[in-house]
Every structure is written in structure tokens, then in C-alpha cells.
Design an enzyme around this catalytic site. Structure first.
Site, mmCIF file in Angstrom:
data_model
loop_
_atom_site.group_PDB
_atom_site.id
_atom_site.type_symbol
_atom_site.label_atom_id
_atom_site.label_comp_id
_atom_site.label_asym_id
_atom_site.label_seq_id
_atom_site.Cartn_x
_atom_site.Cartn_y
_atom_site.Cartn_z
ATOM 1 N N SER A 56 47.836 56.366 31.242
ATOM 2 C CA SER A 56 48.803 55.155 31.284
ATOM 3 C C SER A 56 48.884 53.781 31.007
ATOM 4 C CB SER A 56 48.697 54.931 33.143
ATOM 5 O OG SER A 56 46.798 54.692 33.054
ATOM 6 N N GLU A 96 49.693 48.904 31.155
ATOM 7 C CA GLU A 96 49.170 48.356 31.829
ATOM 8 C C GLU A 96 50.281 46.698 31.208
ATOM 9 O OE1 GLU A 96 45.386 47.275 33.032
ATOM 10 O OE2 GLU A 96 45.711 45.082 33.307
ATOM 11 N N ASP A 128 39.413 36.339 40.300
ATOM 12 C CA ASP A 128 38.168 35.763 40.506
ATOM 13 C C ASP A 128 38.766 34.200 40.893
ATOM 14 O OD1 ASP A 128 36.431 36.812 39.437
ATOM 15 O OD2 ASP A 128 37.520 36.938 37.235
ATOM 16 N N PHE A 162 37.434 36.175 25.294
ATOM 17 C CA PHE A 162 37.149 36.524 26.330
ATOM 18 C C PHE A 162 36.010 37.984 26.238
ATOM 19 C CE2 PHE A 162 40.028 39.748 29.178
ATOM 20 C CZ PHE A 162 40.259 38.657 30.157
ATOM 21 N N HIS A 176 43.765 54.772 29.956
ATOM 22 C CA HIS A 176 44.938 53.625 30.758
ATOM 23 C C HIS A 176 44.404 52.618 29.305
ATOM 24 C CE1 HIS A 176 46.040 51.236 33.578
ATOM 25 N NE2 HIS A 176 45.995 50.194 32.716
HETATM 26 P P1 FAD Z 1 34.739 44.190 43.645
HETATM 27 O O1 FAD Z 1 34.793 45.440 43.161
HETATM 28 O O2 FAD Z 1 35.142 43.531 44.791
HETATM 29 O O3 FAD Z 1 33.263 43.416 42.525
HETATM 30 C C1 FAD Z 1 33.190 41.587 41.902
HETATM 31 C C2 FAD Z 1 32.073 41.450 42.324
HETATM 32 O O4 FAD Z 1 31.195 41.346 43.260
HETATM 33 C C3 FAD Z 1 30.942 42.478 41.735
HETATM 34 O O5 FAD Z 1 29.838 42.177 40.873
HETATM 35 C C4 FAD Z 1 30.185 43.485 42.574
HETATM 36 O O6 FAD Z 1 29.352 44.188 42.164
HETATM 37 C C5 FAD Z 1 29.850 41.871 43.539
HETATM 38 N N1 FAD Z 1 29.879 42.598 45.063
HETATM 39 C C6 FAD Z 1 30.778 43.876 45.560
HETATM 40 N N2 FAD Z 1 31.103 43.553 46.852
HETATM 41 C C7 FAD Z 1 29.992 42.872 46.863
HETATM 42 C C8 FAD Z 1 29.568 41.938 48.083
HETATM 43 N N3 FAD Z 1 29.495 42.500 49.382
HETATM 44 N N4 FAD Z 1 28.448 40.652 48.334
HETATM 45 C C9 FAD Z 1 28.371 40.696 46.832
HETATM 46 N N5 FAD Z 1 28.829 40.640 45.513
HETATM 47 C C10 FAD Z 1 29.625 41.909 45.804
HETATM 48 N N6 FAD Z 1 42.107 40.059 37.508
HETATM 49 C C11 FAD Z 1 43.093 39.479 38.276
HETATM 50 O O7 FAD Z 1 42.945 38.802 38.422
HETATM 51 N N7 FAD Z 1 44.433 40.112 38.560
HETATM 52 C C12 FAD Z 1 44.205 41.411 38.073
HETATM 53 O O8 FAD Z 1 45.583 41.864 38.136
HETATM 54 C C13 FAD Z 1 43.295 42.228 36.997
HETATM 55 N N8 FAD Z 1 43.396 43.102 36.611
HETATM 56 C C14 FAD Z 1 42.838 43.922 36.513
HETATM 57 C C15 FAD Z 1 42.247 45.185 35.987
HETATM 58 C C16 FAD Z 1 41.142 46.102 35.660
HETATM 59 C C17 FAD Z 1 41.370 47.635 35.238
HETATM 60 C C18 FAD Z 1 39.687 45.303 35.652
HETATM 61 C C19 FAD Z 1 38.954 45.946 35.042
HETATM 62 C C20 FAD Z 1 39.719 43.911 36.138
HETATM 63 C C21 FAD Z 1 41.547 43.522 36.928
HETATM 64 N N9 FAD Z 1 41.561 42.085 37.291
HETATM 65 C C22 FAD Z 1 42.693 41.410 37.432
HETATM 66 C C23 FAD Z 1 39.435 40.998 36.871
HETATM 67 C C24 FAD Z 1 38.954 41.353 37.926
HETATM 68 O O9 FAD Z 1 39.603 40.733 39.429
HETATM 69 C C25 FAD Z 1 37.833 40.356 37.688
HETATM 70 O O10 FAD Z 1 36.868 41.503 37.089
HETATM 71 C C26 FAD Z 1 37.222 40.456 39.475
HETATM 72 O O11 FAD Z 1 35.847 39.310 39.163
HETATM 73 C C27 FAD Z 1 35.872 41.519 39.951
HETATM 74 O O12 FAD Z 1 37.132 42.199 40.488
HETATM 75 P P2 FAD Z 1 36.765 43.394 41.095
HETATM 76 O O13 FAD Z 1 38.662 43.641 42.171
HETATM 77 O O14 FAD Z 1 35.455 44.258 40.574
HETATM 78 O O15 FAD Z 1 35.713 43.210 42.263
#
Ligand code: FAD
Length: 287
Positions: A16, A18, A110, A214, A264
Site C-alpha cells: 500500500s 501513502e 496531535d 523528524f 506500507h
Molecule cells: P492514539 O492511539 O490515540 O495514541 C496516542 C497516545 O496516547 C499514545 O501514547 C497512547 O499510548 C496514548 N493513549 C491512548 N489512549 C489513552 C488514554 N485513554 N489516556 C491516556 N493516554 C492514552 N498524524 C496526522 O495528523 N495526520 C495523519 O494523516 C497521520 N497519519 C499517520 C499514519 C501512520 C501510519 C502513523 C503511524 C501516524 C500518523 N500520524 C498522522 C501521526 C499520529 O497522529 C500521531 O502519532 C499521534 O500523536 C498519535 O496518533 P494515534 O492514532 O497513534 O493515537
């Protein structure tokens, strides 16, 4: 055996790609050239990022629509929940579903730099919201080297489990360069009962200086051997490209031998390196 191609010793490999929304007309041209080059490889899906807080979700959606129309590929928008309310996310999800979008990459995103607010929604909540709207195919993010904000590795692993239990069908990892870390992470996922595919995110590196900036933010280790490989190449993009291709090819070869059959690619909207690596993996144009 030395002369055997990598794809002779393994089964079918799925890939895939991105992309990110281009900011200029020239970048848009590069993006489309890349999509047209990579589309014949019949990727299982392509995805388009959406920068949290960028306010540019429409641009992501427009590109997704165009990719679907022009290539017929499964195109998955990234969607973040840190910058939207639950109701807004429900509305966006309905709109995507009504527009024929079935696959979403669900992320938290974020908060803006410097913000001390606590996020109201995490990615696991977003997966649940999407599932409550329709039967989406959902991908989520995974972090072999632990997400920088996680209190510890176990918490982060359990977070991935929550995302899968909420309805995610695969996890795509943050890019990494230490293969051992990925393999150990995959084992830990299996041990804790995460039963979806953990797909390695491959970043073919052409701009090492940018990567160094980064990688620190994302908690991704850059091994010494890698820094040495790029030493002295700051003004030599041609050699950097060759080095980057070589490193990424070695990575996919090793991963492949470890049974990984899905990759990916973080293309950064370029096709050359991803195409070459796919070729090596036996992923060839489907006529
Ligand atoms: P989560 O899975 O919610 O986790 C975030 C953090 O919070 C982790 O440290 C987790 O352990 C912690 N956590 C989870 N639940 C709780 C809770 N209930 N209480 C306290 N802490 C908790 N960013 C963008 O802005 N746009 C994009 O298009 C984008 N694409 C991405 C694609 C991939 C494949 C990856 C790996 C990252 C991408 N990111 C993108 C970055 C991502 O948004 C950031 O890394 C963000 O900080 C975390 O997103 P997540 O979905 O992993 O969050």
C-alpha cells in the site's frame, strides 16, 4: 540459492502507498505522476494523510475522490479526532460512507505545538465512532519504538489492543530502521492477543537531514550504521537516493524472510524508490 530472486522464495506480497495533499501546482503534478506510476502495481489500498488542525480535510477528500475516479483503487483518507467533536466525526464518517469511501486510517493526531490541553478523544474512540456509523474497514497506527507520549511500552501496546477490539482491521507502523525492534514488537502483539496484521511502514530515505529532525519528534531511533551511510552526502542527492534505496531494499528483504508479506510505503509523493522496492519484492504491473 544466491541467484534466486526474492520473490521466488515467497508467496504473494501486498503493498500500500501513502501520499500527502500537495501544496503547489508543481507538487500536484509530482503526486499524480507518482500515483500513475504506482497504480499498475495494484496496491491493496492507497491512503492520503490529513494533518490534524490543518483545516484541510476537504483537500484530502478531494484527492481521495480523484484517485478513486482516475485509478479505481481503494483510496483511504486519514482522519484525526484530536481536532473535532464526536458529532463532527459522525457527520464526516457519514459523508465519507455516502461518497463510497469504505476504508479509513483512524488516528488521534496531535494538538498544536505548545498546547497543554488533554485530548478528549483518542484513536480508539474514533474507531468506535466510525464503527457506530457504518461497517468501515479501519486501519490504525502502531509504534514499534513506543509512541512518544505513552507512559510506557505496555500501556502503548494495550492501546493498540483497544483500537483493534474497537474494530480496527490492521495496524500500520510508524517507520523504523531497527528491524529487530519491529520483529520484537510483532511478537509482543501476538503474545498479547492482537490478531490483526501489523504492517511495517517503510520510509525510503532520500533526505537524511530532514529525517534526523523528524525522527527525534517521533521517537524513532536512527542507528549509527545509518548515520555513517549518509555521512558526507549532504550535497549529493544522487548518491543519497542510491543509498536510501539500498537501505530500504535490505530492510524489506530481511522482513520478507521473517514472513512479512505486506508493506506500507511512505512515498512522500515520489514513486521511484517505492516502485523499485516493489519490483524487487516481485510486485509487478498488472496489465
Ligand atoms: P492514539 O492511539 O490515540 O495514541 C496516542 C497516545 O496516547 C499514545 O501514547 C497512547 O499510548 C496514548 N493513549 C491512548 N489512549 C489513552 C488514554 N485513554 N489516556 C491516556 N493516554 C492514552 N498524524 C496526522 O495528523 N495526520 C495523519 O494523516 C497521520 N497519519 C499517520 C499514519 C501512520 C501510519 C502513523 C503511524 C501516524 C500518523 N500520524 C498522522 C501521526 C499520529 O497522529 C500521531 O502519532 C499521534 O500523536 C498519535 O496518533 P494515534 O492514532 O497513534 O493515537
Amino acid at each position: 540459492a544466491i541467484n534466486r530472486n526474492l520473490h521466488d522464495v515467497q508467496g504473494k506480497v501486498n503493498v500500500s502507498f501513502e501520499f500527502f495533499p500537495p501544496r503547489t501546482a508543481q507538487m500536484e503534478q509530482t503526486l499524480w505522476q507518482s500515483i500513475e506510476r504506482l497504480a499498475p502495481l495494484a496496491p491493496s489500498f492507497v491512503s492520503v494523510t490529513y494533518g490534524a488542525n490543518s483545516g484541510e480535510r476537504d483537500r484530502t477528500h478531494d484527492i481521495i475522490k480523484s484517485i478513486k475516479q482516475r485509478t479505481g483503487l481503494i483510496a483511504a483518507p486519514h482522519l484525526t479526532c484530536v481536532d473535532a467533536s464526536k458529532q463532527q466525526l459522525i457527520d464526516i464518517a457519514r459523508d465519507y460512507w455516502d461518497n463510497g469511501i469504505r476504508h479509513i486510517v483512524a488516528l488521534r493526531g496531535d494538538l498544536p505545538p505548545g498546547s497543554t490541553a488533554v485530548p478528549e478523544l483518542y484513536a480508539a474512540d474514533l474507531v468506535e465512532i466510525l464503527r457506530s456509523v457504518a461497517d468501515f474497514d479501519i486501519s490504525v497506527a502502531a509504534y514499534p519504538e513506543v509512541h512518544p507520549q505513552a507512559p510506557n511500552a505496555q500501556f502503548d501496546l494495550l492501546n493498540l489492543k483497544r483500537k483493534v477490539e474497537a474494530g480496527a482491521s490492521r495496524a500500520i507502523t510508524q517507520f523504523f530502521f531497527d528491524i529487530e525492534k519491529f520483529l520484537r514488537y510483532r511478537d509482543r502483539c501476538a503474545a498479547i492477543g492482537i490478531d490483526v496484521d501489523i504492517i511495517p511502514g517503510i520510509l525510503p530515505v532520500t533526505n537524511f537531514q530532514q529525517l534526523q529532525k523528524f525522527a527525534g519528534l517521533t521517537n524513532v531511533a536512527i542507528p549509527d550504521w545509518m548515520s555513517k551511510a549518509y555521512q558526507g552526502l549532504d550535497n549529493d542527492p544522487t548518491t543519497r537516493n542510491l543509498v536510501g534505496a539500498n537501505i530500504a531494499m535490505e530492510m524489506v528483504k530481511v522482513l520478507s524472510r521473517e514472513g512479512v508479506d505486506q508493506f506500507h510505503f511512505y512515498t512522500l509523493n515520489r514513486s521511484e524508490l517505492s516502485y523499485a522496492i516493489c519490483h524487487l519484492l516481485g510486485v509487478r504491473p498488472v496489465l
